[in-house]
Design an enzyme around this catalytic site. Structure first.
Site, PDB file in Angstrom:
ATOM      1  N   ASP A 100     132.082  -0.083  80.545  1.00  0.00           N
ATOM      2  CA  ASP A 100     131.949  -0.819  79.291  1.00  0.00           C
ATOM      3  C   ASP A 100     131.919  -2.316  79.590  1.00  0.00           C
ATOM      4  OD1 ASP A 100     132.631  -0.013  76.076  1.00  0.00           O
ATOM      5  OD2 ASP A 100     132.829  -2.133  76.647  1.00  0.00           O
ATOM      6  N   ILE A 101     131.056  -3.034  78.875  1.00  0.00           N
ATOM      7  CA  ILE A 101     130.883  -4.470  79.110  1.00  0.00           C
ATOM      8  C   ILE A 101     132.113  -5.262  78.662  1.00  0.00           C
ATOM      9  CG2 ILE A 101     129.839  -5.109  76.882  1.00  0.00           C
ATOM     10  CD1 ILE A 101     127.674  -6.603  78.546  1.00  0.00           C
ATOM     11  N   ASN A 114     133.351   7.596  68.723  1.00  0.00           N
ATOM     12  CA  ASN A 114     133.288   7.118  67.344  1.00  0.00           C
ATOM     13  C   ASN A 114     132.026   7.658  66.680  1.00  0.00           C
ATOM     14  OD1 ASN A 114     135.663   5.462  67.259  1.00  0.00           O
ATOM     15  ND2 ASN A 114     134.599   4.002  68.584  1.00  0.00           N
ATOM     16  N   GLU A 120     129.534   1.243  66.906  1.00  0.00           N
ATOM     17  CA  GLU A 120     128.677   0.049  66.974  1.00  0.00           C
ATOM     18  C   GLU A 120     127.295   0.365  67.531  1.00  0.00           C
ATOM     19  OE1 GLU A 120     130.794  -2.661  69.459  1.00  0.00           O
ATOM     20  OE2 GLU A 120     132.387  -3.015  67.982  1.00  0.00           O
ATOM     21  N   VAL A 121     127.229   1.312  68.456  1.00  0.00           N
ATOM     22  CA  VAL A 121     125.957   1.597  69.136  1.00  0.00           C
ATOM     23  C   VAL A 121     125.511   3.000  68.735  1.00  0.00           C
ATOM     24  CG1 VAL A 121     124.824   1.855  71.369  1.00  0.00           C
ATOM     25  CG2 VAL A 121     126.609   0.125  71.073  1.00  0.00           C
ATOM     26  N   HIS A 127     128.103   8.124  72.739  1.00  0.00           N
ATOM     27  CA  HIS A 127     128.819   7.721  73.955  1.00  0.00           C
ATOM     28  C   HIS A 127     130.260   8.167  73.839  1.00  0.00           C
ATOM     29  CE1 HIS A 127     128.632   4.419  71.044  1.00  0.00           C
ATOM     30  NE2 HIS A 127     129.840   4.048  71.430  1.00  0.00           N
TER      31      HIS A 127
HETATM   32  P1  5GP Z   1     131.491   2.057  69.764  1.00  0.00           P
HETATM   33  O1  5GP Z   1     132.251   1.047  68.940  1.00  0.00           O
HETATM   34  O2  5GP Z   1     130.065   2.231  69.289  1.00  0.00           O
HETATM   35  O3  5GP Z   1     132.226   3.352  69.925  1.00  0.00           O
HETATM   36  O4  5GP Z   1     131.452   1.457  71.233  1.00  0.00           O
HETATM   37  C1  5GP Z   1     130.417   0.667  71.724  1.00  0.00           C
HETATM   38  C2  5GP Z   1     130.856   0.160  73.082  1.00  0.00           C
HETATM   39  O5  5GP Z   1     129.725  -0.310  73.769  1.00  0.00           O
HETATM   40  C3  5GP Z   1     131.864  -1.005  72.992  1.00  0.00           C
HETATM   41  O6  5GP Z   1     133.055  -0.655  73.692  1.00  0.00           O
HETATM   42  C4  5GP Z   1     131.101  -2.159  73.660  1.00  0.00           C
HETATM   43  O7  5GP Z   1     131.940  -2.999  74.422  1.00  0.00           O
HETATM   44  C5  5GP Z   1     130.077  -1.440  74.522  1.00  0.00           C
HETATM   45  N1  5GP Z   1     128.841  -2.172  74.757  1.00  0.00           N
HETATM   46  C6  5GP Z   1     128.098  -2.827  73.831  1.00  0.00           C
HETATM   47  N2  5GP Z   1     127.013  -3.360  74.402  1.00  0.00           N
HETATM   48  C7  5GP Z   1     127.066  -3.032  75.716  1.00  0.00           C
HETATM   49  C8  5GP Z   1     126.206  -3.295  76.825  1.00  0.00           C
HETATM   50  O8  5GP Z   1     125.155  -3.940  76.729  1.00  0.00           O
HETATM   51  N3  5GP Z   1     126.586  -2.806  78.045  1.00  0.00           N
HETATM   52  C9  5GP Z   1     127.737  -2.089  78.199  1.00  0.00           C
HETATM   53  N4  5GP Z   1     128.019  -1.661  79.425  1.00  0.00           N
HETATM   54  N5  5GP Z   1     128.562  -1.811  77.169  1.00  0.00           N
HETATM   55  C10 5GP Z   1     128.228  -2.280  75.952  1.00  0.00           C
END
Ligand code: 5GP
Length: 127
Positions: A34-35, A92, A100-101, A105
């Site tokens: 994760d970034i 999530n 968010e994405v 994942h």
């Molecule tokens: P969500 O809130 O959708 O469950 O988690 C999205 C995750 O993706 C977050 O923990 C965020 O830090 C990670 N993330 C967002 N953009 C990127 C990216 O460009 N690269 C990586 N490696 N992680 C990302």
């Protein structure tokens, strides 16, 4: 509903258009760091197919994709040495969960005690 492969951030990571710190790659699955890590170990595991969420994946993916994904998550945690001390899995789904994405994942968190399962602040009152 399938995600939009053209604009999907994690599809860009699968294609290699967006850089990532890869941990494991198979025919069906990609895992990368994760970034913005929330724990000493914070890995994201994704199917390569265009599934927006766990809900979408569990409805549309083949049995082979589902088995490959579940086995990959477990093997990655074992290979990273997380099983002895314990780790957390999180996926999530949608707005209330703060997804968010829009590409499935599974988060793998480990490397320290992880505290309560949900943040206490903002919880609806039982009153
Ligand atoms: P969500 O809130 O959708 O469950 O988690 C999205 C995750 O993706 C977050 O923990 C965020 O830090 C990670 N993330 C967002 N953009 C990127 C990216 O460009 N690269 C990586 N490696 N992680 C990302």
């Amino acid at each position: 509903m399938p995600d939009d492969e053209e604009s999907c951030l994690f599809c860009g990571i699968v294609r290699g258009d967006v850089p990532s710190d890869k941990v494991v790659e198979t025919d069906q699955v990609l895992a990368f760091r994760d970034i913005d890590p929330k724990a000493p170990t914070h890995i994201l595991v994704i199917p390569k197919g265009p599934y927006v969420s766990w809900d979408d994946f569990s409805e549309r993916a083949s049995d082979g994709e589902i088995a490959g994904f579940v086995r990959a998550v477990g093997k990655i945690a074992r290979d990273l040495g997380l099983v002895g001390a314990g780790y957390r899995l999180l996926a999530n789904v949608g707005v209330n969960a703060g997804q968010e994405v829009p590409h499935l994942h599974a988060h793998i968190f480990g490397g320290r005690p992880l505290g309560p399962m949900l943040a206490r602040e903002g919880r609806p009152s039982a009153d």
